[in-house]
Structure formats: C-alpha cells, structure tokens
Write a protein that holds these residues in place. Structure first.
Motif, PDB file in Angstrom:
ATOM      1  N   ASP A 129       0.871  -1.187   0.000  1.00 55.47           N
ATOM      2  CA  ASP A 129       0.000   0.000   0.000  1.00 55.47           C
ATOM      3  C   ASP A 129       0.900   1.226   0.000  1.00 55.47           C
ATOM      4  OD1 ASP A 129      -2.103   1.756   0.170  1.00 55.47           O
ATOM      5  OD2 ASP A 129      -2.472   1.427   2.317  1.00 55.47           O
ATOM      6  N   CYS A 130       1.355   1.606  -1.183  1.00 57.49           N
ATOM      7  CA  CYS A 130       2.306   2.719  -1.263  1.00 57.49           C
ATOM      8  C   CYS A 130       2.232   3.382  -2.633  1.00 57.49           C
ATOM      9  CB  CYS A 130       3.735   2.244  -0.981  1.00 57.49           C
ATOM     10  SG  CYS A 130       4.411   1.133  -2.248  1.00 57.49           S
ATOM     11  N   ILE A 131       2.958   4.461  -2.779  1.00 60.23           N
ATOM     12  CA  ILE A 131       3.130   5.150  -4.055  1.00 60.23           C
ATOM     13  C   ILE A 131       4.628   5.249  -4.322  1.00 60.23           C
ATOM     14  CG2 ILE A 131       2.918   7.372  -5.244  1.00 60.23           C
ATOM     15  CD1 ILE A 131       0.183   7.703  -3.936  1.00 60.23           C
ATOM     16  N   VAL A 132       5.022   4.893  -5.520  1.00 59.69           N
ATOM     17  CA  VAL A 132       6.427   4.955  -5.923  1.00 59.69           C
ATOM     18  C   VAL A 132       6.565   6.024  -7.006  1.00 59.69           C
ATOM     19  CG1 VAL A 132       8.387   3.687  -6.868  1.00 59.69           C
ATOM     20  CG2 VAL A 132       6.708   2.510  -5.445  1.00 59.69           C
ATOM     21  N   GLU A 133       7.569   6.863  -6.841  1.00 57.57           N
ATOM     22  CA  GLU A 133       7.822   7.919  -7.815  1.00 57.57           C
ATOM     23  C   GLU A 133       9.309   7.894  -8.159  1.00 57.57           C
ATOM     24  OE1 GLU A 133       6.344  12.519  -8.202  1.00 57.57           O
ATOM     25  OE2 GLU A 133       7.448  11.989  -6.382  1.00 57.57           O
ATOM     26  N   LEU A 134       9.615   7.919  -9.438  1.00 54.81           N
ATOM     27  CA  LEU A 134      11.024   7.920  -9.819  1.00 54.81           C
ATOM     28  C   LEU A 134      11.222   8.673 -11.122  1.00 54.81           C
ATOM     29  CD1 LEU A 134      12.065   4.541 -11.410  1.00 54.81           C
ATOM     30  CD2 LEU A 134       9.788   4.811 -10.485  1.00 54.81           C
ATOM     31  N   MET A 135      12.430   9.164 -11.287  1.00 51.30           N
ATOM     32  CA  MET A 135      12.810   9.817 -12.537  1.00 51.30           C
ATOM     33  C   MET A 135      14.263   9.466 -12.826  1.00 51.30           C
ATOM     34  SD  MET A 135      13.169  13.841 -11.495  1.00 51.30           S
ATOM     35  CE  MET A 135      14.306  14.411 -10.222  1.00 51.30           C
ATOM     36  N   TRP A 136      14.589   9.407 -14.105  1.00 57.52           N
ATOM     37  CA  TRP A 136      15.943   9.103 -14.524  1.00 57.52           C
ATOM     38  C   TRP A 136      16.174   9.655 -15.922  1.00 57.52           C
ATOM     39  CZ3 TRP A 136      11.936   5.734 -14.787  1.00 57.52           C
ATOM     40  CH2 TRP A 136      11.743   5.039 -15.989  1.00 57.52           C
ATOM     41  N   SER A 137      17.415   9.659 -16.343  1.00 61.02           N
ATOM     42  CA  SER A 137      17.779  10.144 -17.670  1.00 61.02           C
ATOM     43  C   SER A 137      18.604   9.091 -18.380  1.00 61.02           C
ATOM     44  CB  SER A 137      18.589  11.443 -17.580  1.00 61.02           C
ATOM     45  OG  SER A 137      17.815  12.501 -17.068  1.00 61.02           O
ATOM     46  N   GLU A 138      18.594   9.154 -19.697  1.00 62.21           N
ATOM     47  CA  GLU A 138      19.510   8.345 -20.498  1.00 62.21           C
ATOM     48  C   GLU A 138      20.098   9.239 -21.581  1.00 62.21           C
ATOM     49  OE1 GLU A 138      17.800   5.292 -23.029  1.00 62.21           O
ATOM     50  OE2 GLU A 138      15.805   6.140 -22.760  1.00 62.21           O
ATOM     51  N   GLY A 139      21.344   8.953 -21.932  1.00 56.53           N
ATOM     52  CA  GLY A 139      22.004   9.743 -22.958  1.00 56.53           C
ATOM     53  C   GLY A 139      21.338   9.581 -24.303  1.00 56.53           C
ATOM     54  N   ALA A 140      21.362  10.648 -25.101  1.00 50.62           N
ATOM     55  CA  ALA A 140      20.735  10.617 -26.422  1.00 50.62           C
ATOM     56  C   ALA A 140      21.638  11.293 -27.436  1.00 50.62           C
ATOM     57  CB  ALA A 140      19.370  11.313 -26.382  1.00 50.62           C
ATOM     58  N   GLN A 141      21.349  11.029 -28.683  1.00 51.98           N
ATOM     59  CA  GLN A 141      22.033  11.688 -29.791  1.00 51.98           C
ATOM     60  C   GLN A 141      20.994  12.021 -30.844  1.00 51.98           C
ATOM     61  OE1 GLN A 141      25.212   9.447 -31.555  1.00 51.98           O
ATOM     62  NE2 GLN A 141      26.034  11.198 -32.653  1.00 51.98           N
TER      63      GLN A 141
END
Length: 652
Positions: A129-141
């Motif tokens: 019974d929870c909320i998960v929040e995440l953010m991340w980046s990946e390299g791009a070209q």
C-alpha cells in the motif's frame, strides 16, 4: 466517480517533470477496478521528455496489493540510465528515498560474442500500500537513445495507466548531422483510450489517457495490432523527400548504390575463383543464382557458423582501420566475415558473374518494415536477400551459411520488403516475401526400443530435419569440437526426458560440413516394473512440438496470430519386445482443419510394434477470429502428446 476525480487531479500537464510534489489524497483512493482491468497496481503518470542529448523519464505508480509490488520491484532500466532519483511513500506519509546505489547490474544475454547487462531497480521500502515515484535520464544523440537510430515506444504496459505523455522539446528535432534528421510519428487512440495533443511553451505534447493494460496475447506482435498505440522516433534522410515514392527512389539510387558501389580489390585468386564458377554456371537464370550461392556458401562463412576445424585455424585479424573496399577484400582472403561484409562480397561476386538478380531488404516478424513511415532503419541493411523472382522465385541469404540455398530464417519471411535492381539503375519495388510451407521445414525422430522380459528397456533415437530445423541443428553444432557437440545434445535431451531415463550416449553425425545434413543420436535406458503384466509406454520420450501450448488466450483479441513457421513433424517408433507381448491399445485416428493435421497410429507389424505420429502445421499466419481453429488444433496436438501405448506381457 473515483476515476473522474483522479483525472481531474493528475491530468493537468506542464513541461516540467512533477517529481517530489505532495501526494493528492485522491491518489491514495485508487484501487482495483475490474471494468478497466485495473488490478494490483496502476500507473498514475508516466512522462518521456525528448531532448537532443538526453531523454528524461518520469514514472509514478500506485501499488495496492502484494502482487502489485512487481510494478516497481525489479524494474529494468536502460544500461545507459543515469541521474536516478526516486522515493517510496507509504500511507502514513513516511518517505524512503533511493538512487543509483539501489540499482543491481544483472547479466541479461551471454553468448560467444558478447555479454549484455541490464540495470535492475529494487526500491527499498516497498509495501502493498504505497506510491512509488522515480525519474531518470539516459544519454541521447539527435533525440534518440545513444547508438540507436529508431525506437518504438508502446503506450500500454502490464498495468492500467491513467496517462502517458510524450514531450518533444525543440532541441530533439534539431540535428548535428546534416544527413540524418530525427523524426517523430505517433498513432491515434482507439476508445476507451483518449489522446490529447498540444503545444506547451514550444514543446509538442502527445498524451494518452485511460490506457488499458497489455493483455500479453500469445503468438502476437504489437506492430500488427491496429489497436496498439505508439510513438515512433527515428533518424531519416531529410533531403530524400517527404513522399513515399520519392523518398525510397532517392534512398535506393543514392544510399544503396553507394553502399554496394565500393567493390573490392580483385586479387588474382579472386579472379580465378570467379572465372571457375562462371564456367560452371547453368543456363537458367534462377539456377545460376542458386549455383553461385552454393559455391559462395562453401567458401565464405560468418565465423561462428564455420566448422570447428576451420575456426581454430583462422588467424587473428584486425581490419579496424581499413576502408570498406579493403575490408571486403580481406573477407575473401580469410574466408570469413561479419554479416555486413559477407553481403557486400556476395553482391560483388554476383555482379562479376553477370547474374540476373535483385537485392531485397526487409524487417523481421518482430520489427516489420512499413514503407509509409519513411524509416530507413526499419530495414535490416546488414541482412540483404539476393533474389530472382521472374519466371521462378528463389531468395538466398549468404550471411546465414547454416541454411541451405533457397532457405533463410522464418523471421525474414512474409513481410514487406524493398526490392532493388542493381542492373537497372537501382530501381525499386515494394514487394512481399513469400512464407515457406510445411513441406519446406520438417523434423523427423526415429526411435528404436528394445524391451527385455525383466523390464530393462533401452531406446536409440535419430533426430534430423530440413529447412529451419536442419539450419538450427547445423548452427548449434558446426562450430563445436566433438566433445562439446555431445555435451550440447546431452544437455538438450536431459531437459526434455522424463527423470526415469538415463542417457547412455549422445553423438552428432554429419555435423561438421555445410554440404551434409546433421543428425543427432541419443541412447538412453531405464527399468520398468512389469509385474502387473501390463506396461504403459510413452512412445516418443523427449518429444517437442512445432508450437508451444499457451496457458491462456486473453480476450478480446484484435491482432493476427503469428506462429513461428509451418512445419511437418514425423515421430516414428519401432518397439521390439519379448515373444508373446501384445499391443493392447491399437490406435488409428486423424484430425484436420485449416490450421493443421494430427494423426496417430499404433499397430503390430510382423512381430514389431510400430507407432507413428504426424503433426503438420499448415498455416503460420491466422486472423484473430480464427483463434478457435488454433485452439482446436492445439487440443489435438495435446491429445497426441499424452497418448501412451499399452503392452500386455504373458504371465509366467
């Protein structure tokens, strides 16, 4: 009312990632909703932001059961993911933060050529019974993940999703390469899904709402599902035009012509080889291509498709700093190269032989080619087919030396392709590649049983095939020394045999040459209790089938049914038993429909009990509405798989 309330709270959009904000009370009220197939967990908000040199991801998940923890536990991130930041919030408001230190690197793929690792997230503090929040980046070209030229982003996932948004920032559509420009195209939304398109602060937003979960249909490819929503990002040639005919005309007359136009440095040995083959060419154009491909296949192979003796004798080489012309020349000298190099060399070989042929490029069953998308990276440029398709049809792929000429992997069959005529100014035509029928691909297993009066039983089986099956055996065995061939066979059959069988011996026959058909031999033994004067015997131990038996078929289904390939499978058993042993359960039945045919026969013939089972998969592409036919065929196949034969022993 609950879901309407939720939409009112979370569907407002901006171009900033909303990480770290207070959790609205309505998000805690989200729970199961069978009408929307929402169980265990729901994705509240997912965002993907495309920039020139990075792609930012945001994900917010509501978990409301133990099983729902899988939505965030063991979450796989790209190997190039960075700047990970996340938090787990429980109902009391307590917050557990996590970051890159909570990523676990796991081995995803390992073979003789490479190892591929993935980063798996195991968030601390997960509850039911929870909320998960995440953010991340990946390299791009140029707007796409680094070292990639196209990526299909599917909208649906394993869990119900309130909204998923794609933000295409202005820098994502600018290119630092004048020849390759990023392009983004997307589908519409079929109800009950909704779509919103907007431009916010110069950023293009494509938002999908009320997204039902992916039902994970067996024998399905999302590309062929008209209901599957997506965003496609890819690099293309901006100066080739925006209309389909103009684009592919320029692509073939410019890019493909340049690709194959480098040629090779023709040594005396190469010229002598071409002259020798040319003198032996038959008169018919189609047979000229076939003969040339056979000669090429015996001389030039990809390294991991070479016989073991030739592989160990291959000297090390480093052609990294050679130009393409010299690299292709070295392929002939060594007798080996990678897929791309072999395709270039065969093209030059065919040209020097003055053959009438076309070059075909296509996608695969899992990643098909759609000409209207103007996506050159939807084509497998490294895997050209060489084709003659006038009065007769034949296609060859010299890169896949394990396939006999005229055969090639089923994943390249049945799709849309672009056919290019190098003998006619590289003119092109959009064509379909035929799929090969059941007569082209077959598997045979021949069992010989010896049953003694005391129940001691042994069998020997020879397994071989044609088409895809023959190629599969050849590819697995040809590059291995004899002891590793035996180990490969033993490992394969141990996994298939019932535990009461003990493998005595394994052997690979005719597995070290491309012009021979490999055979697998297995010998095994066991002991049966026959005190009851009756023995129920499974006549085909270690059996396999043309297609798998899915556990379920979710409804509804809109995409076509794509099976691996047509196949004709024959299992035969000759059973020698002591005098007086009788077959108590003769069998002779046959069932057939539009999908396939299954027959089973068991009879006594001149003192030997003979059993035969035929399974023919006649079609490998079915419409969604033909699913009942497939289920019926699978039921027949399952019945034939479960059939034992009963042997009666005379009482002492």
């Amino acid at each position: 009312m609950l879901f309407l309330l939720m939409f009112g709270l979370v569907l407002g959009s901006d171009t900033d990632i909303p990480f770290g904000l207070d959790i609205p009370q309505a998000e805690w009220q989200v729970g199961p909703n069978p009408d929307l197939m929402c169980y265990d967990a729901a994705i509240l908000n997912e965002q993907i932001h495309f920039h020139s040199i990075n792609i930012d991801h945001y994900l917010k998940i509501r978990i409301f059961s133990e099983r729902g923890k899988s939505a965030a536990d063991s979450f796989v991130l790209s190997g190039r993911a960075s700047k990970l930041e996340g938090r787990v919030i429980d109902r009391s408001g307590a917050e557990t933060r996590f970051g890159k230190e909570d990523l676990i690197e796991q081995l995803a793929v390992k073979n003789s050529d490479r190892k591929t690792k993935v980063k798996v997230l195991v968030p601390p503090g997960l509850t039911a019974d929870c909320i998960v929040e995440l953010m991340w980046s990946e390299g791009a070209q140029n707007g796409l993940p680094s070292r990639e030229h196209f990526r299909q982003y599917w909208v649906s996932s394993d869990f119900y999703c309130y909204k998923k948004s794609f933000f295409i920032h202005p820098t994502a559509t600018r290119s630092d390469n004048p020849f390759l420009s990023p392009r983004f195209v997307w589908s519409g939304a079929i109800p009950p899904m909704r779509q919103v398109k907007d431009k916010i602060k110069g950023v293009d937003m494509i938002q999908f709402e009320n997204i039902l979960p992916d039902l994970d249909h067996p024998f399905a490819v999302s590309y062929y599902d008209s209901n599957a929503a997506y965003l496609l990002a890819y690099h293309t040639f901006p100066n080739y035009g925006n209309k389909e005919e103009e684009f592919w005309k320029n692509f073939c007359s410019s890019y493909i012509k340049d690709l194959f136009g480098t040629g090779i440095s023709k040594s005396g040995e190469y010229r002598d080889w071409v002259k020798s083959v040319k003198e032996q060419l038959p008169a018919e154009p189609v047979m000229r291509l076939v003969f040339a491909a056979e000669q090429f296949r015996l001389r030039i192979q990809q390294e991991d498709r070479m016989p073991y003796e030739k592989k160990v004798a291959l000297r090390s080489h480093n052609d990294k700093y050679l130009d393409q012309k010299e690299q292709t020349s070295r392929v002939f000298e060594r007798g080996t190269g990678d897929m791309y190099e072999i395709g270039l060399l065969f093209y030059q070989f065919a040209k020097d032989l003055d053959l009438d042929f076309e070059v075909l490029f296509t996608g695969t069953t899992d990643d098909p080619f759609f000409p209207g998308q103007l996506n050159p990276y939807g084509l497998n440029i490294s895997y050209p087919l060489f084709c003659y398709r006038k009065d007769q049809y034949v296609a060859v792929m010299p890169e896949f030396a394990e396939y006999n000429v005229g055969f090639f992997p089923a994943v390249f069959q049945g799709g849309t392709a672009i056919a290019i005529d190098p003998n006619n100014k590289f003119k092109y035509e959009i064509v379909s590649i035929p799929r090969q029928g059941a007569n082209s691909h077959f598997r045979v297993r021949e069992y010989a049983f010896d049953i003694k009066q005391d129940g001691q039983t042994a069998f020997q089986v020879q397994e071989y095939g044609g088409g895809n099956i023959e190629a599969r055996f050849r590819y697995a065995l040809i590059g291995l020394p004899p002891e590793e061939q035996r180990e490969w066979i033993e490992d394969s059959w141990e996994a298939r045999l019932a535990s009461y069988w003990d493998i005595l011996e394994t052997q690979a026959l005719q597995a070290n040459a491309l012009n021979e058909s490999p055979k697998i031999v297995v010998k095994a033994q066991t002991h049966f209790d026959i005190e009851s004067a009756r023995l129920n015997l499974a006549p085909f131990p270690g059996q396999t089938f043309p297609i798998s038996f899915p556990n379920h078929f979710p409804e509804p289904r809109s995409q076509p049914i794509l099976l691996p390939s047509c196949l004709n499978q024959v299992d035969v058993a000759q059973i020698r038993a002591p005098k007086g042993v009788q077959l108590l359960s003769p069998q002779n039945w046959s069932e057939e429909n539009e999908v396939g045919k299954v027959t089973f026969q068991a009879a006594e013939q001149q003192g030997v009990i003979a059993v035969r089972r035929d399974i023919v998969l006649k079609r490998d592409i079915l419409k969604a509405e033909e699913l009942p036919l497939l289920k019926t065929f699978l039921a027949w196949m399952d019945e034939a798989a479960q059939l034992d034969i009963s042997l009666g022993f005379p009482k002492p």
